[in-house]
Write an enzyme that holds these catalytic residues in place. Structure first.
Site, PDB file in Angstrom:
ATOM      1  N   ASP A 119      -9.041  -4.920  -5.441  1.00 33.42           N
ATOM      2  CA  ASP A 119      -8.168  -4.033  -4.670  1.00 33.42           C
ATOM      3  C   ASP A 119      -8.580  -2.573  -4.826  1.00 33.42           C
ATOM      4  O   ASP A 119      -8.919  -2.127  -5.926  1.00 33.42           O
ATOM      5  CB  ASP A 119      -6.732  -4.209  -5.167  1.00 33.42           C
ATOM      6  N   SER A 159       0.832  -1.201   0.000  1.00 35.01           N
ATOM      7  CA  SER A 159       0.000   0.000   0.000  1.00 35.01           C
ATOM      8  C   SER A 159       0.877   1.265   0.000  1.00 35.01           C
ATOM      9  O   SER A 159       1.707   1.427  -0.894  1.00 35.01           O
ATOM     10  CB  SER A 159      -0.977  -0.054   1.173  1.00 35.01           C
ATOM     11  N   HIS A 189      -7.400  -5.747  -0.972  1.00 39.74           N
ATOM     12  CA  HIS A 189      -6.142  -5.053  -0.684  1.00 39.74           C
ATOM     13  C   HIS A 189      -5.170  -5.871   0.163  1.00 39.74           C
ATOM     14  O   HIS A 189      -4.040  -5.443   0.369  1.00 39.74           O
ATOM     15  CB  HIS A 189      -6.480  -3.738   0.030  1.00 39.74           C
TER      16      HIS A 189
END
Length: 304
Positions: free
Chosen positions: A245, A107, A272
């Protein structure tokens, strides 16, 4: 399913602005250095999922970035900028004598990892981009596309609350909660490590750099875009993303086109966090990539 394990070492490392809490698992020359997301999350969700790779010949090093988790939490918002975070990564790597590392960003950790690679590529053996992007403007456009699936009335409500600064309103929070369960983590219930990381987010760090929630970017990262520079990252790279995602497959494919030596894997039933949503699919892909890029000496030791 991955779970918490006690680190072999817990170390506090001095970095610009304070000290960070570092967890080290296993030993050896093949080091997987993990950069967690947020910015401002704790490292729990990455640490507890990836630490078991210590059983497969890797030293796994994960740390709480400054301002989060068990690291120092200075009240100085000027510290929350990319150049300082890059210095922080290098301080951890050099202080612990990790040498050339397999760098994994997840991320926000992929934006930090990309910046680190552009500054210190000689210290990176491979680069794993887990659930990331190369451009925040592209990411924001994709987030708005995902929000649109909630319907025009809900989107209008969200925009109204964002304009009025009332993003804590229950109807707005309810909409974000739906998006989180669709596009942040589809595991039901959320693993404890994920809950700890989400509940432990530093509002100072996250609010300064990103915004009030995952689907509303108002912070200093909003113009970050390194897609034009990613051709300079020449080390073998692995891009991992989930079909659902929040940092979408479109973002992943843009990075694959930009990187000269990258492969892409999309996990069909994940959002995610495929390392929690589809661990039995995720970790074989990751370990196969890592094993393929071990040094000859460490590979030979492992076969003995």
């Amino acid at each position: 399913m991955p779970s918490y394990r006690k680190p072999n070492e817990f170390i506090r490392v001095s970095v610009p602005g304070g000290k960070v809490a570092v967890y080290s698992f296993g030993k050896g020359d093949e080091v997987l250095l993990c950069l967690h997301g947020g910015p401002g999350c704790t490292c729990d969700y990455v640490r507890d999922s990836h630490s078991f790779l210590a059983d497969h010949g890797y030293r796994v090093v994960v740390y709480d970035q400054l301002g989060s988790g068990r690291s120092d939490k200075p009240k100085d918002n000027s510290l929350w900028n990319i150049p300082r975070f890059v210095e922080e990564v290098e301080a951890v790597r050099s202080t612990l004598g990790l040498g050339r590392v397999h760098l994994l960003g997840q991320s926000w950790g992929t934006w930090l990892g990309t910046e680190y690679c552009l500054e210190h590529l000689d210290n990176v053996k491979t680069y794993i981009i887990a659930n990331g992007s190369g451009s925040v403007p592209q990411t924001v456009a994709e987030l708005y596309r995902l929000r649109a699936d909630l319907g025009a009335e809900t989107v209008a409500m969200m925009l109204r609350h964002e304009a009025q600064g009332t993003t804590e309103h229950p109807e707005y929070v309810a909409a974000v909660t739906i998006l989180y369960h669709r596009h942040l983590c589809r595991a039901d219930p959320w693993p404890l490590a994920v809950k700890r990381s989400m509940e432990g987010v530093s509002k100072d760090v996250y609010g300064t750099m990103w915004g009030p929630n995952e689907f509303c970017c108002t912070g200093t990262l909003k113009d970050w875009d390194r897609l034009p520079d990613m051709h300079r990252i020449t080390v073998p790279s692995l891009i991992l993303t989930g079909m659902h995602d929040e940092l979408t497959p479109n973002c992943a494919m843009a990075m694959q086109r930009a990187l000269p030596n990258a492969r892409l894997h999309i996990f069909k039933n994940s959002s995610h966090m495929p390392f929690w949503e589809e661990p039995h699919e995720y970790f074989p892909v990751l370990q196969k990539f890592l094993d393929a890029h071990r040094s000859r000496r460490s590979a030979k030791k492992r076969r003995r």
